[in-house]
Design a protein around this motif. Structure first.
Motif: not given
Length: 296
Positions: A148-177
């Motif tokens: 399951g290493y590929d699943i774990r890898f994708q999960a860790f990377v996706s978690s990191m990308l979600v944290e990035i998106l939360r930072i951007w959304r707090r900046n005012g980025l409209n991800t709904d676009k």
């Protein structure tokens, strides 16, 4: 700008995660670009990083994200050696999503060049986030390649990308676009995702060219130009990669595996596997029996 294109092994290794140390690795990293996403997390030293004509100074705890096709380079900004974590991946291959958000690839595509979505993240911004742990976990998963290493890898990377998106959304980025961006299923640069998702079928290059609304000859030429190998060879590589995992982590027999991954028969699978790997599937399974769950 073609001479700046990085002929990376990312096509044959859809994910890469490693620690780069200027005391032992080739450095500096001169200007280049590629079709995958890259994230760098500084561990030691001070780096001068250029990305699309902008300069950034990174110190321990800082992070920077390079969008696909972004021109970037890495230099040292002091006499100290540099040590930093590197993640490289095709964001289109990340299949994790929720029922109320668009695909990660669409959101990040929408964010490119938006001042509300900076690519640099200071250690202060990341101080309460487990970014370093994500990096180290990704590296460990790809190093050990346990079940399951590929699943774990994708999960860790996706978690990191979600944290990035939360930072951007707090900046005012409209991800709904991102939901307004047309489907990119027929985009040439996402054909790798299509191949991965349909690798259990008998894929024909002519059909893939049609999906991209291209002639066979133009598609084949463009694929080789961008990825350094023929589309047929890449399809075989993806299938063989999945065969390896089934050999290592299941007790399925070769007849089942050949049918599951779209080979014409078991003999076809054995022939292609030996050509690509150098040993037969049975020899591969036996030689890795000490690290896999099953063995014959």
């Amino acid at each position: 700008m073609n001479y700046l294109f990085e002929q990376s092994n990312i096509l044959n290794s859809p994910y890469e995660a490693f620690i780069s140390d200027t005391r032992t690795d080739c450095f500096p990293i001169k200007a280049h670009w590629h079709y995958f996403m890259e994230i760098i997390y500084m561990l030691e030293g001070t780096a001068l990083i250029e990305c699309n004509k902008e300069e950034y100074i990174l110190e321990a705890g800082d992070m920077i994200l390079f969008h696909p096709q972004a021109l970037h380079s890495i230099y040292t900004a002091s006499q100290e050696p540099l040590k930093y974590g590197v993640l490289k991946f095709n964001i289109s291959s990340l299949h994790i999503s929720s029922n109320y958000t668009p695909k990660l690839s669409a959101v990040f595509k929408c964010a490119e060049g938006n001042p509300l979505a900076p690519i640099f993240f200071s250690s202060e911004t990341l101080s309460r986030l487990p970014i370093k742990e994500y990096f180290l976990s990704c590296i460990e998963e790809l190093h050990t390649k346990d079940y399951g290493y590929d699943i774990r890898f994708q999960a860790f990377v996706s978690s990191m990308l979600v944290e990035i998106l939360r930072i951007w959304r707090r900046n005012g980025l409209n991800t709904d676009k991102a939901v307004l961006i047309p489907s990119d299923q027929d985009s040439f640069h996402t054909i790798l995702e299509y191949i991965d998702e349909h690798s259990n079928e008998s894929l024909r290059v002519e059909a893939l060219a049609a999906i991209c609304h291209m002639s066979y000859s133009y598609f084949a030429k463009k694929f080789h130009e961008l990825y350094g190998q023929s589309c047929k060879d890449y399809i075989e590589f993806i299938k063989i990669s999945k065969v390896k995992d089934l050999l290592l982590f299941t007790d399925l027999d070769l007849n089942y595996i050949s049918q599951e991954l779209g080979f014409s028969d078991c003999s076809h699978l054995i022939r292609i596997f030996k050509k690509k790997v150098g040993v037969t599937p049975k020899q591969y399974r036996l030689s890795h029996s000490s690290t896999s769950t099953y063995s014959n």
